[in-house]
Motif scaffolding. Structure first.
Motif, mmCIF file in Angstrom:
data_model
loop_
_atom_site.group_PDB
_atom_site.id
_atom_site.type_symbol
_atom_site.label_atom_id
_atom_site.label_comp_id
_atom_site.label_asym_id
_atom_site.label_seq_id
_atom_site.Cartn_x
_atom_site.Cartn_y
_atom_site.Cartn_z
ATOM 1 N N SER A 36 0.811 -1.226 0.000
ATOM 2 C CA SER A 36 0.000 0.000 0.000
ATOM 3 C C SER A 36 0.842 1.274 0.000
ATOM 4 N N ASN A 37 2.181 1.130 -0.035
ATOM 5 C CA ASN A 37 3.082 2.280 0.001
ATOM 6 C C ASN A 37 2.772 3.206 1.173
ATOM 7 N N THR A 38 2.726 2.602 2.364
ATOM 8 C CA THR A 38 2.464 3.386 3.567
ATOM 9 C C THR A 38 3.425 2.986 4.685
ATOM 10 N N LYS A 47 2.411 8.373 3.550
ATOM 11 C CA LYS A 47 2.554 7.794 2.221
ATOM 12 C C LYS A 47 4.048 7.603 1.957
#
Length: 188
Positions: A36-38, A47
């Motif tokens: 989720s690119n978190t 992010k």
């Protein structure tokens, strides 16, 4: 009786120190989710983005550091929208979560290599935010005009390098370590 009181006091102080250390350690522990690119931290979910073969936070850090961080114009709404501003010492003192670090001057040069401000502002990329900075005398400057990011590189005992971006150029200059600027982190 004095001996018992002294023992209880010592135990209480030790437990308090352990609790404080554990709380600080937990506050600096975040979970990175590549799918989720978190980066999920206790204070916020950031992010992330891959740039120049490194994983970067795609938002300015927003961790409160007493006496070493500030919201632009001392307005908390600015911290919510563009992150906090930090002194160089705060930026270099474990501000980035465990497993992450403050980028070097070379990291910024590689990430910003051929990109103009519009490309860096792309929300799917670096997500550049013109958060301005705070002088060491307490005055604020350049909100909506520039972004300034601390690097891990010091110039001398009183100055360190900043990566600065305006609409027209990107520069890498040394500034007094006591000004407050934005911070991004990269995965180690």
């Amino acid at each position: 009786m004095k001996k018992i009181f002294k023992t209880i006091t010592t135990i209480a102080a030790t437990l308090c120190a352990v609790a404080t250390f554990t709380a600080c350690e937990q506050a600096n522990t975040c979970n990175y989710d590549e799918t989720s690119n978190t980066l999920s931290c206790p204070d916020k979910v950031y992010k992330t983005v891959k740039i120049a073969n490194k994983i970067w936070t795609a938002e300015n850090m927003a961790v409160y550091v007493p006496d070493s961080s500030s919201c632009y114009d001392n307005n908390h709404a600015n911290c919510e929208s563009t992150g906090r501003l930090y002194t160089w010492n705060a930026a270099n003192n474990n501000l980035c979560p465990t497993g992450w670090t403050l980028p070097t001057l070379e990291d910024y040069k590689a990430a910003f290599a051929d990109k103009n401000a519009d490309a860096l502002k792309d929300a799917a990329g670096f997500n550049l935010q013109f958060a301005g900075f705070k002088y060491y005398d307490g005055k604020f400057a350049d909100k909506d005009a520039s972004a300034s990011f601390w690097t891990s590189d010091k110039y001398d005992d009183s100055r360190a390098y900043l990566a600065r971006v305006t609409d027209t150029r990107t520069t890498f200059e040394h500034y007094n370590k006591n000004i407050f600027a934005s911070v991004r982190c990269i995965k180690k």
